[in-house]
Design a protein around this motif. Structure first.
Motif, mmCIF file in Angstrom:
data_model
loop_
_atom_site.group_PDB
_atom_site.id
_atom_site.type_symbol
_atom_site.label_atom_id
_atom_site.label_comp_id
_atom_site.label_asym_id
_atom_site.label_seq_id
_atom_site.Cartn_x
_atom_site.Cartn_y
_atom_site.Cartn_z
ATOM 1 N N ASP A 26 0.746 -1.179 0.095
ATOM 2 C CA ASP A 26 -0.004 0.165 0.006
ATOM 3 C C ASP A 26 0.896 1.231 0.151
ATOM 4 O O ASP A 26 1.789 1.298 0.624
ATOM 5 C CB ASP A 26 -0.819 0.130 1.239
ATOM 6 N N GLY A 27 0.489 2.086 -0.801
ATOM 7 C CA GLY A 27 1.229 3.391 -1.118
ATOM 8 C C GLY A 27 1.574 3.947 0.626
ATOM 9 O O GLY A 27 2.533 4.968 0.690
ATOM 10 N N SER A 28 0.432 3.868 1.488
ATOM 11 C CA SER A 28 0.869 4.676 2.711
ATOM 12 C C SER A 28 1.768 3.958 3.744
ATOM 13 O O SER A 28 2.315 4.888 4.586
ATOM 14 C CB SER A 28 -0.686 4.387 3.427
ATOM 15 N N GLU A 29 2.283 2.870 3.141
ATOM 16 C CA GLU A 29 3.199 2.015 3.911
ATOM 17 C C GLU A 29 4.632 3.179 4.047
ATOM 18 O O GLU A 29 5.520 3.352 4.920
ATOM 19 C CB GLU A 29 3.740 0.797 3.439
ATOM 20 N N LEU A 30 4.950 3.760 3.034
ATOM 21 C CA LEU A 30 5.960 4.662 2.682
ATOM 22 C C LEU A 30 5.842 6.068 3.297
ATOM 23 O O LEU A 30 6.784 6.601 3.693
ATOM 24 C CB LEU A 30 6.462 4.789 1.206
ATOM 25 N N GLU A 31 4.786 6.384 3.346
ATOM 26 C CA GLU A 31 4.319 7.616 4.155
ATOM 27 C C GLU A 31 4.892 7.612 5.619
ATOM 28 O O GLU A 31 5.369 8.710 6.147
ATOM 29 C CB GLU A 31 2.857 7.945 4.082
ATOM 30 N N ARG A 32 4.961 6.536 6.254
ATOM 31 C CA ARG A 32 5.327 6.285 7.616
ATOM 32 C C ARG A 32 6.805 6.389 7.723
ATOM 33 O O ARG A 32 7.390 6.517 8.651
ATOM 34 C CB ARG A 32 4.763 5.119 8.138
ATOM 35 N N LEU A 33 7.595 6.305 6.542
ATOM 36 C CA LEU A 33 8.909 6.361 6.592
ATOM 37 C C LEU A 33 9.448 7.858 6.607
ATOM 38 O O LEU A 33 10.628 8.035 7.127
ATOM 39 C CB LEU A 33 9.677 5.739 5.413
ATOM 40 N N ALA A 34 8.670 8.753 6.321
ATOM 41 C CA ALA A 34 8.958 10.120 6.068
ATOM 42 C C ALA A 34 7.915 11.034 6.417
ATOM 43 O O ALA A 34 6.981 11.006 5.581
ATOM 44 C CB ALA A 34 9.751 10.346 4.664
ATOM 45 N N PRO A 35 7.679 11.739 7.107
ATOM 46 C CA PRO A 35 6.801 12.645 7.508
ATOM 47 C C PRO A 35 6.065 13.702 6.576
ATOM 48 O O PRO A 35 5.111 13.878 6.280
ATOM 49 C CB PRO A 35 6.954 13.405 8.768
ATOM 50 N N ARG A 36 7.009 13.962 5.493
ATOM 51 C CA ARG A 36 6.744 15.129 4.656
ATOM 52 C C ARG A 36 6.311 14.100 3.279
ATOM 53 O O ARG A 36 5.943 15.124 2.394
ATOM 54 C CB ARG A 36 8.012 15.779 4.165
ATOM 55 N N LEU A 37 6.365 13.071 3.175
ATOM 56 C CA LEU A 37 6.058 12.184 1.861
ATOM 57 C C LEU A 37 4.487 11.933 1.980
ATOM 58 O O LEU A 37 3.981 11.527 3.067
ATOM 59 C CB LEU A 37 6.798 10.915 2.080
ATOM 60 N N HIS A 38 3.873 12.305 1.070
ATOM 61 C CA HIS A 38 2.334 12.057 0.837
ATOM 62 C C HIS A 38 2.043 11.293 -0.572
ATOM 63 O O HIS A 38 2.486 12.029 -1.553
ATOM 64 C CB HIS A 38 1.575 13.189 1.034
ATOM 65 N N CYS A 39 1.375 10.226 -0.459
ATOM 66 C CA CYS A 39 0.730 9.547 -1.909
ATOM 67 C C CYS A 39 -0.249 10.348 -2.466
ATOM 68 O O CYS A 39 -1.243 10.605 -1.881
ATOM 69 C CB CYS A 39 0.647 8.194 -1.543
ATOM 70 N N VAL B 88 -4.339 -10.446 -7.067
ATOM 71 C CA VAL B 88 -3.403 -10.238 -8.256
ATOM 72 C C VAL B 88 -3.460 -8.729 -8.846
ATOM 73 O O VAL B 88 -2.475 -8.154 -9.230
ATOM 74 C CB VAL B 88 -3.843 -11.164 -9.417
ATOM 75 N N ARG B 89 -4.553 -8.078 -8.900
ATOM 76 C CA ARG B 89 -4.673 -6.719 -9.375
ATOM 77 C C ARG B 89 -3.756 -5.714 -8.988
ATOM 78 O O ARG B 89 -3.181 -4.857 -9.602
ATOM 79 C CB ARG B 89 -6.127 -6.242 -9.180
ATOM 80 N N ARG B 90 -3.347 -5.739 -7.918
ATOM 81 C CA ARG B 90 -2.453 -4.906 -7.192
ATOM 82 C C ARG B 90 -1.145 -5.503 -6.962
ATOM 83 O O ARG B 90 -0.091 -4.764 -6.231
ATOM 84 C CB ARG B 90 -2.885 -4.662 -5.842
ATOM 85 N N THR B 91 -0.600 -6.552 -7.563
ATOM 86 C CA THR B 91 0.613 -7.128 -7.766
ATOM 87 C C THR B 91 1.806 -6.035 -8.261
ATOM 88 O O THR B 91 2.887 -6.108 -7.708
ATOM 89 C CB THR B 91 0.801 -8.408 -8.560
ATOM 90 N N GLY B 92 1.382 -5.250 -9.191
ATOM 91 C CA GLY B 92 2.164 -4.117 -9.601
ATOM 92 C C GLY B 92 1.361 -2.881 -9.892
ATOM 93 O O GLY B 92 0.398 -2.929 -10.567
ATOM 94 N N ARG B 93 2.131 -1.873 -9.340
ATOM 95 C CA ARG B 93 1.442 -0.494 -9.297
ATOM 96 C C ARG B 93 2.547 0.722 -9.442
ATOM 97 O O ARG B 93 3.531 0.342 -9.357
ATOM 98 C CB ARG B 93 0.721 -0.429 -7.853
ATOM 99 N N LEU B 94 1.995 1.663 -9.996
ATOM 100 C CA LEU B 94 2.809 3.027 -10.190
ATOM 101 C C LEU B 94 2.217 3.933 -9.165
ATOM 102 O O LEU B 94 1.035 3.944 -9.054
ATOM 103 C CB LEU B 94 2.476 3.434 -11.516
ATOM 104 N N LEU B 95 3.478 4.431 -8.345
ATOM 105 C CA LEU B 95 2.953 5.412 -7.012
ATOM 106 C C LEU B 95 3.508 6.886 -7.521
ATOM 107 O O LEU B 95 4.786 6.938 -8.085
ATOM 108 C CB LEU B 95 3.559 4.817 -5.868
ATOM 109 N N LEU B 96 2.978 7.729 -7.115
ATOM 110 C CA LEU B 96 3.557 9.299 -7.165
ATOM 111 C C LEU B 96 3.212 9.838 -5.863
ATOM 112 O O LEU B 96 2.272 9.653 -5.376
ATOM 113 C CB LEU B 96 2.795 10.055 -8.311
ATOM 114 N N TYR B 97 4.435 10.375 -5.310
ATOM 115 C CA TYR B 97 4.263 11.182 -3.910
ATOM 116 C C TYR B 97 4.895 12.405 -4.078
ATOM 117 O O TYR B 97 5.628 12.936 -5.193
ATOM 118 C CB TYR B 97 5.309 10.318 -3.201
ATOM 119 N N ARG B 98 4.234 13.469 -3.249
ATOM 120 C CA ARG B 98 4.911 14.652 -3.011
ATOM 121 C C ARG B 98 5.626 14.720 -1.669
ATOM 122 O O ARG B 98 5.266 14.077 -0.729
ATOM 123 C CB ARG B 98 3.678 15.743 -3.285
ATOM 124 N N PHE B 99 6.435 15.411 -1.883
ATOM 125 C CA PHE B 99 7.150 15.853 -0.418
ATOM 126 C C PHE B 99 7.694 17.156 -0.268
ATOM 127 O O PHE B 99 7.581 18.048 -1.127
ATOM 128 C CB PHE B 99 8.422 14.657 -0.202
#
Length: 272
Positions: free
Chosen positions: A216-229, A261-272
């Motif tokens: 889930d894209g929100s997983e990476l938000e927890r790594l950096a407070p400024r990061l938003h999917c 299976v639908r979510r096995t591959g995804r493209l993510l865009l974040y702002r920071f």
């Protein structure tokens, strides 16, 4: 035209499959990306590209992924014509040439030294463009990047080859390096997708191993407070999906009906 030997193995060898996918797409009647430079590179490289096992549908999917990451990068550069671009795990991608960024942009292509050595023999030098031979997980290269501009960080076919520890180091350090903010765009496999890696022909034939899955894209938000999917797309959601071969579209839709299976591959865009 002289040929160039590609002595790559493991994860680095898989970049040749990505290159070949864009080349095959460029030869299609209705190409998704139309990257003719990829076809030129394939002609120059001494390598049996049949080894990749790519089908016409696979090639179109590779081109579709590149097209979306190009679009996100182009949008950012249109708003920030003097930005810094970090193209991580660049392989033999021609993104700099495809986008032809404004002259004020500083663009860095980063990949392992053996990949950059090959790239230097195939890609002419350009003003505002620099190649860096390093693992993206080595802190030394990032320390040398000026941090005075907004940044666009783009990576294609990279994250799944990182270990989870490397990914969890890289993401927050990229965000922290640029106080002026920016965007980050890349593709991921889910943890289920990582478990299915033996079904990935280019990965299997290169003897490569996939490691890091992101559910889930929100997983990476927890790594950096400024990061938003701000965007999370499956391949069915990407603009241009209708350009895929009809048979491949039907196959994708059928396979994506399987739970998970639908979510096995995804493209993510974040702002920071």
């Amino acid at each position: 035209m002289s040929t160039v030997k590609a002595n790559l193995t493991g994860a680095q060898e898989t970049l040749l499959a990505t290159l070949y996918g864009r080349a095959l797409d460029s030869r299609a009647k209705a190409p998704v990306l139309g990257d003719t430079r990829a076809a030129d590179m394939v002609r120059r490289i001494d390598y049996d590209f049949r080894r990749t096992g790519l089908s016409r549908g696979d090639a179109a999917a590779v081109a579709l992924r590149a097209r979306q990451l190009d679009a996100w990068t182009a949008d950012f550069l249109a708003a920030h014509p003097e930005a810094t671009v970090l193209h991580l795990g660049c392989g033999l991608d021609t993104r700099f040439e495809r986008l032809d960024p404004p002259s004020g942009v500083r663009w860095y292509d980063i990949d392992h030294p053996d990949v950059i050595d090959l790239r230097r023999r195939l890609c002419p030098p350009r003003k505002g463009y620099e190649m860096i031979g390093s693992s993206v997980a080595d802190p030394a290269w990032l320390a040398g990047i000026p941090a005075d501009r907004p940044a666009m960080v783009v990576a294609e076919g990279l994250t799944m080859y990182l270990t989870e520890e490397q990914g969890r180091w890289l993401v927050p350090n990229l965000v922290d390096h640029f106080p002026g903010g920016g965007r980050m765009a890349f593709d991921v496999f889910s943890r289920f997708g990582i478990r299915l890696q033996k079904l990935n022909t280019p990965v299997r034939r290169a003897g490569a191993t996939l490691h890091w899955g992101v559910d889930d894209g929100s997983e990476l938000e927890r790594l950096a407070p400024r990061l938003h999917c701000v965007a999370e797309l499956t391949y069915l959601d990407v603009e241009g999906y209708e350009k895929l071969p009809l048979r491949y579209r039907f196959l994708l839709r059928a396979v994506f009906l399987v739970p998970g299976v639908r979510r096995t591959g995804r493209l993510l865009l974040y702002r920071f």
